[in-house]
Enzyme design. Structure first.
Site, mmCIF file in Angstrom:
data_model
loop_
_atom_site.group_PDB
_atom_site.id
_atom_site.type_symbol
_atom_site.label_atom_id
_atom_site.label_comp_id
_atom_site.label_asym_id
_atom_site.label_seq_id
_atom_site.Cartn_x
_atom_site.Cartn_y
_atom_site.Cartn_z
ATOM 1 N N LYS A 19 0.844 -1.195 0.000
ATOM 2 C CA LYS A 19 0.000 0.000 0.000
ATOM 3 C C LYS A 19 0.884 1.251 0.000
ATOM 4 O O LYS A 19 1.754 1.413 0.875
ATOM 5 C CB LYS A 19 -0.849 -0.001 1.273
ATOM 6 C CG LYS A 19 -2.333 0.154 1.011
ATOM 7 C CD LYS A 19 -3.091 0.045 2.310
ATOM 8 C CE LYS A 19 -4.541 0.345 2.111
ATOM 9 N NZ LYS A 19 -5.270 0.404 3.381
HETATM 10 O O1 G3P Z 1 -9.286 1.234 4.327
HETATM 11 C C1 G3P Z 1 -9.194 2.550 4.787
HETATM 12 C C2 G3P Z 1 -9.796 2.681 6.125
HETATM 13 O O2 G3P Z 1 -9.198 1.877 7.073
HETATM 14 C C3 G3P Z 1 -9.936 4.070 6.605
HETATM 15 O O3 G3P Z 1 -11.126 4.072 7.275
HETATM 16 O O4 G3P Z 1 -12.898 4.888 8.727
HETATM 17 O O5 G3P Z 1 -10.494 5.481 9.198
HETATM 18 O O6 G3P Z 1 -11.681 6.491 7.279
HETATM 19 P P1 G3P Z 1 -11.571 5.300 8.176
#
Ligand code: G3P
Length: 304
Positions: free
Chosen positions: A98
């Site tokens: 990533k």
């Molecule tokens: O895959 C990306 C994710 O983990 C981010 O999620 O909810 O932190 O924006 P969030």
């Protein structure tokens, strides 16, 4: 649509994989932090290499596990990407690296294109790269051009930004109906158009705060995180781009549904949102009724 689990918690990965619906896993430094903190809370020591090896083994061959680099400069990102790939890919042949689409910060020395160069370098060596932190279709175009295997638009974080601009302080995990908001703004515009057909369009836009609404209710022409996924899917389809879209930062079941409708190849979903996808009050009621209606004659079939 493939389903990935968006977590670094091994217990969640093991459980979700046992359901037979998981096609891969995505992690990032924040998710790893959550997993490590949870283990530390239980008094457990984490040996990171073994822990990640176990994640790769559990998910299994052919099901990608995304592992993220931590540096912000091209050369370091490439080194870290190679290190992660060489260390963990032999376990189950399923590692994707990533890399952020852009690591630029105005106050720091890295340029705009550090991520892009690392993406193209690793991709050209046959390493599957998952480009992360995509917030605009233009970024997704560049990710694909650089040879990425996956592009991850962060739907929930785009929603956070738009909600913030609109001054809406709802819980970020709750579903917010961006389509309804767009219809309200459209209706307002239509009403005004009907009553003032002779006006110049510029005057119309300034009227009734329409300009303001239109500006606030989107981020550079993107009206929601799901809309971002949809626009990327449209562009990739037009040019037959092979890069797979991973709808990421999904926080509720309805968003998963909308990402699927928008044409995402993959949705990476937090563990508890997968649980949420199964829940419905009428399903719960139905199961109670079926259980209550089981007659002894039918039950007898299952008796040993
Ligand atoms: O895959 C990306 C994710 O983990 C981010 O999620 O909810 O932190 O924006 P969030």
């Amino acid at each position: 649509m493939k389903i990935f689990v968006d977590t670094a918690k091994l217990n969640e990965i093991e459980e979700a994989c046992s359901w037979g619906v998981v096609d891969g896993v995505t992690t990032n430094p924040s998710l790893i932090k959550k997993a490590v903190d949870a283990l530390k809370e239980k008094g457990k020591k984490v040996e990171m290499v073994e822990y990640i090896e176990e994640i790769c083994r559990t998910v299994g061959k052919g099901k990608p596990v995304s592992l993220e680099v931590i540096s912000l400069k091209t050369e370091e990102m490439i080194k870290e990407g190679l290190l992660l790939y060489e260390k963990f890919n032999p376990v189950a042949d399923n590692v994707a690296i990533k890399i952020p689409i852009c690591t630029y910060q105005p106050e720091a020395t890295q340029s705009h294109y550090e991520g892009l160069k690392a993406i193209s370098k690793l991709s050209s060596q046959g390493i599957p790269v998952n480009v992360t932190l995509i917030m605009a279709p233009e970024q997704a175009i560049l990710a694909a051009k650089a040879g990425a295997s996956y592009a991850s638009p962060f739907a929930g974080r785009v929603d956070d930004l738009i909600r913030k601009k609109l001054g809406i302080s709802s819980n970020k995990e709750e579903y917010f109906n961006f389509k309804l908001l767009a219809r309200i703004i459209q209706a307002k515009l239509n009403k005004h158009l009907d009553s003032s057909l002779n006006q110049q369009i510029s005057t119309l836009y300034q009227a009734e705060q329409i300009t303001l609404d239109l500006e606030m209710a989107n981020d550079q022409g993107i009206s929601s995180g799901v809309e971002l996924v949809k626009q990327i899917a449209q562009i990739y389809q037009i040019y037959r781009i092979k890069t797979e879209i991973i709808a990421a930062s999904l926080r509720n079941a309805q968003q998963v549904r909308e990402a699927a409708q928008a044409g995402t190849d993959i949705s990476t979903i937090p563990f508890k949102v997968i649980e949420q996808m199964l829940e419905h009050p009428k399903t719960m009621e139905g199961i109670k009724l079926f259980s209550a209606d089981v007659v002894p004659e039918y039950r007898q079939i299952f008796a040993k």
